[in-house]
Design an enzyme around this catalytic site. Structure first.
Site, PDB file in Angstrom:
ATOM      1  N   TRP A 344       0.838  -1.214   0.000  1.00  0.00           N
ATOM      2  CA  TRP A 344       0.000   0.000   0.000  1.00  0.00           C
ATOM      3  C   TRP A 344       0.867   1.255   0.000  1.00  0.00           C
ATOM      4  O   TRP A 344       0.389   2.347  -0.266  1.00  0.00           O
ATOM      5  CB  TRP A 344      -0.899   0.004   1.237  1.00  0.00           C
ATOM      6  N   ASP A 345       2.161   1.091   0.289  1.00  0.00           N
ATOM      7  CA  ASP A 345       3.106   2.207   0.265  1.00  0.00           C
ATOM      8  C   ASP A 345       2.914   3.036  -1.005  1.00  0.00           C
ATOM      9  O   ASP A 345       2.995   4.261  -0.993  1.00  0.00           O
ATOM     10  CB  ASP A 345       4.560   1.696   0.260  1.00  0.00           C
ATOM     11  N   GLU A 471       1.269  -2.498  12.644  1.00  0.00           N
ATOM     12  CA  GLU A 471       1.520  -3.937  12.662  1.00  0.00           C
ATOM     13  C   GLU A 471       1.928  -4.468  14.033  1.00  0.00           C
ATOM     14  O   GLU A 471       2.279  -5.632  14.166  1.00  0.00           O
ATOM     15  CB  GLU A 471       2.555  -4.293  11.594  1.00  0.00           C
TER      16      GLU A 471
HETATM   17  C1  BGC Z   1       5.210  -1.442   7.494  1.00  0.00           C
HETATM   18  C2  BGC Z   1       4.158  -1.559   6.422  1.00  0.00           C
HETATM   19  C3  BGC Z   1       4.797  -1.294   5.072  1.00  0.00           C
HETATM   20  C4  BGC Z   1       5.962  -2.237   4.849  1.00  0.00           C
HETATM   21  C5  BGC Z   1       6.704  -1.962   3.558  1.00  0.00           C
HETATM   22  C6  BGC Z   1       6.358  -2.383   7.169  1.00  0.00           C
HETATM   23  O1  BGC Z   1       7.368  -2.213   8.103  1.00  0.00           O
HETATM   24  O2  BGC Z   1       4.685  -1.767   8.763  1.00  0.00           O
HETATM   25  O3  BGC Z   1       3.137  -0.612   6.656  1.00  0.00           O
HETATM   26  O4  BGC Z   1       3.864  -1.457   4.067  1.00  0.00           O
HETATM   27  O5  BGC Z   1       6.880  -2.058   5.901  1.00  0.00           O
HETATM   28  O6  BGC Z   1       7.246  -0.691   3.540  1.00  0.00           O
END
Ligand code: BGC
Length: 743
Positions: A344-345, A471
């Protein structure tokens, strides 16, 4: 504009981070800033990537539950053509064999050329200055060019140059880090190797991709066949008056991007035979002139911030968005972190930069999602749903590959994140054709999935067992971010349905959209539960969040961050502790404007947020700007800009934090310039701070270019008609507008 000069240090610990900082890419092809001569035996780490050039491998679960992804995907470290040895007295010039008297590195943002000048002294006291200039061509997307000069200070004699083409000698990074791939499999199989044509053709083991790599030198080398590689050799006489100059091109073509990748390779090689390195630089200047004209952010009297900010924009632009068939990975093309996966970035953090500087690229990113709807439909079925699509949490080819669902597939918000990006793209460009041809289909199909996901309890709709952006808190009921974004998403499906009934009529027939279905979505949008705590005056991250105990972050030693590397997930999940902005993110994206709730929420969540994810500080920075807490806002903003440059997250070695590069842009345009895209106009609310008092930038909006210049006044000009709202005043602009700066 400033060239960005990094440092003259040489620290073995920081070499891998520096490789990332000096990485170069053109959206298709990317390579890390390694030394062509390597570092010596312990530090070989040449890496070159092609966007979406990936392979698959089996996941192994001891407990293989139904619906878990069975295959991983990773993008592949390509055949390396950069390695060269420079041998004097039987020993190669490198860090193991020589003393380094000085090192200077520079990244020129006007040409995309990196320059490294290293002064070596051998054990026998012979001194050489090696200058390496390197570029990844912006115009010739398949080409990496190296230009090497070796000058002798005090030696007269022979230098033997060995130039290689073959599999990269690579050491694995820390395999205990969940953010890195840790399996070792054979992904590239040589199907042709020819010393006569200096080429190696490989095929991936599982994904059926082909890659042809050719090396050519300005002065022909004698090329021999080695063990799975080609070895070119040449001896040069060198003296203090007579230096060695070599230009080497490495050409990558693949069936991923070329109909006839072998034929195209021949053509590119032929063209390059009549082109020297300086001509390639001239081409680069042309490309970057065009880029900077649209993207450069000029700050008066703050060179440090100006160069970091523009460096970040430069790297973001190089990371992808060049075609509809690939996206931008979490690390762009600069490293192996997250295996080259798209998240989603792209939609939430990176896309706004392209919307405002190069809308075609923004569209490409969204089109990539459109082209992967088939896989998203399969994933919805896999999760037990009958209708709609579920976009993958992480992927290259469109299939979900999250092996750890609590912090992966359970992030249902991805559907509304993509919807949000589609809506903002549309509002900023007026590209109704896109909505009619592709956008609405994605909006409704992703909403159909969520319609099936919600539960009605006679009062409100609830979304159970999902994970929000944070997360460190997973599989919860009614995550505020997810529900609020769903509300926004659904309300736009309804809005588009009502407003573009005529334009979308064929789409409605094709997708069997009924009035009842839209009414249902309207009801869900109205009645989705948004957990709120009256006493604290905050929206709560999820239904049970406040029942957990807080983790005292002050008691956790510095070296235990990021927490994910040192604590079992279950320990984190039972606490109120955040990896990244969650509730606050939706407040930023949706421009939440109840100041009292916003302030209380900020003050509640910020102290329990670790910012262990680089997707966090930029959001808090923007909200601190909104709350007029400028010192804190600027502090966050500066850390965002420095993230890779100062290795703030301690894993710049894995590659650039590309979402954070986008976050740098968001921090500036949302934070300082106060820009927000709305349905009716573009909001602009510029501020200045004690460090940044004057700035100028261009943005593209609805096909026009708007120039914004802020000093002690605000000057806005537009190439054509645009509707703006500047400090609460609505204006129809065509030409210039000036107003006083509000403090
Ligand atoms: C973050 C996610 C992100 C991913 C890739 C993770 O550490 O918690 O939100 O999409 O990294 O950048």
């Amino acid at each position: 504009m400033n060239k960005l000069i990094r440092n003259n240090r040489l620290s073995k610990e920081e070499l891998l981070a520096d490789e990332t900082i000096y990485s170069q890419a053109n959206g298709f092809l990317g390579t890390r800033g390694t030394f062509v001569e390597g570092y010596g035996k312990d530090y070989e780490y040449n890496q070159t990537y092609l966007n979406a050039f990936y392979d698959q491998y089996d996941y192994f679960y001891e407990e293989n539950f139904s619906g878990f992804p069975q295959n991983g995907q990773k993008f592949i470290n390509l055949i390396d053509g950069q390695r060269m040895d420079f041998i004097v007295d039987g020993k190669a010039l490198n860090l193991d064999n020589c003393e380094v008297l000085s090192l200077k590195r520079e990244y020129d943002l006007e040409t995309g050329v990196t320059t490294r000048i290293i002064h070596y002294k051998t054990v026998l006291g012979k001194e050489f200055i090696l200058t390496e200039r390197k570029l990844v061509s912006a115009k010739r997307k398949e080409v990496i060019a190296l230009n090497i000069t070796i000058e002798s200070i005090n030696f007269k004699g022979t230098v033997k140059v060995i130039s290689y083409l073959g599999k990269s000698r690579k050491k694995s990074l820390n395999s205990k880090d969940p953010r890195l791939h840790n399996g070792i499999s054979k992904h590239l199989n040589i199907i042709d190797i020819s010393e006569a044509n200096s080429l190696i053709t490989v095929k991936t083991s599982r994904s059926n991709l082909y890659l042809n790599t050719v090396m050519i030198h300005s002065n022909p080398f004698d090329v021999d066949l080695g063990k799975e590689n080609l070895i070119g050799q040449k001896e040069y006489l060198i003296s203090p008056n007579n230096s060695i100059k070599i230009t080497k091109y490495i050409i990558y073509t693949s069936n991923l991007y070329h109909k006839d990748y072998l034929e195209d390779s021949k053509k590119i090689v032929k063209d390059l035979q009549s082109i020297d390195f300086e001509q390639l630089i001239t081409e680069q200047i042309g490309y970057f002139k065009g880029f900077w004209k649209k993207a450069y952010i000029k700050l008066t009297n703050n060179e440090y911030i100006e160069s970091l900010l523009n460096y970040n924009l430069y790297q973001l632009n190089c990371s992808g968005g060049e075609s509809e068939f690939h996206n931008i990975s979490a690390k762009g093309l600069s490293g192996e972190g997250y295996e080259g996966h798209y998240f989603w970035d792209s939609e939430i953090y990176m896309l706004p930069f392209f919307v405002f500087t190069n809308p075609q690229k923004a569209k490409n990113l969204l089109m990539y999602r459109y082209h992967t709807m088939k896989e998203a439909k399969e994933e919805a079925k896999n999760l037990g749903y009958n209708k709609g699509i579920k976009f993958p949490w992480r992927t290259i080819n469109g299939e979900e590959v999250s092996p750890y669902y609590p912090a992966g597939s359970a992030q249902f918000h991805i559907n509304s994140d993509i919807a949000y990006a589609i809506i903002k793209y549309f509002e900023a460009t007026n590209d109704l054709d896109f909505i009619v041809d592709y956008g609405f289909e994605m909006l409704i199909e992703s909403a159909r999935f969520l319609t099936e996901a919600v539960n009605y309890n006679g009062d409100h709709y609830h979304l159970n067992s999902v994970t929000g952006p944070d997360e460190y808190t997973t599989v919860v009921d009614d995550n505020y971010y997810t529900n609020q974004m769903l509300k926004y998403h659904f309300s736009y499906v309804v809005k588009f349905y009502d407003k573009y009934l005529k334009e979308l009529s064929e789409v409605f027939i094709k997708l069997e959209v009924s009035k009842d279905e839209i009414t249902k979505m309207k009801e869900i949008a109205e009645k989705i539960h948004l957990p709120f705590d009256k006493d604290l005056n905050i929206f709560t991250q999820d239904a049970a969040f406040l029942k957990k105990k807080k983790l005292d972050l002050a008691l956790i030693p510095e070296d235990k961050y990021p927490l994910l590397m040192n604590f079992h997930p279950l320990f984190l999940y039972k606490h109120q502790v955040l990896k990244q902005a969650d509730t606050m993110l939706s407040m930023m994206l949706l421009d939440f404007d109840d100041e009292s709730i916003l302030k209380d929420s900020f003050n509640y969540y910020e102290p329990i947020t670790t910012h262990d994810s680089s997707l966090s500080k930029c959001i808090y920075s923007i909200l601190a700007f909104k709350l007029k807490n400028y010192d804190l806002a600027c502090d966050f903003f500066k850390r965002v800009l420095e993230t890779d440059f100062l290795n703030v997250q301690k894993n710049t070695s894995h590659g650039l934090h590309v979402a954070n590069l986008g976050g740098s842009y968001l921090g500036f345009i949302y934070g300082f310039v106060g820009i927000r895209i709305t349905e009716d106009y573009l909001k602009i609310n510029p501020i200045v701070t004690k460090d940044i008092k004057e700035y100028e930038l261009n943005i593209m909006y609805q096909g026009e270019t708007i120039n914004i210049k802020v000093d002690n006044k605000v000057n806005i000009s537009s190439t054509g008609n645009v509707s703006l709202k500047v400090y609460e005043k609505e204006i129809e602009l065509n030409g210039n507008y000036q107003t006083a700066l509000k403090t």
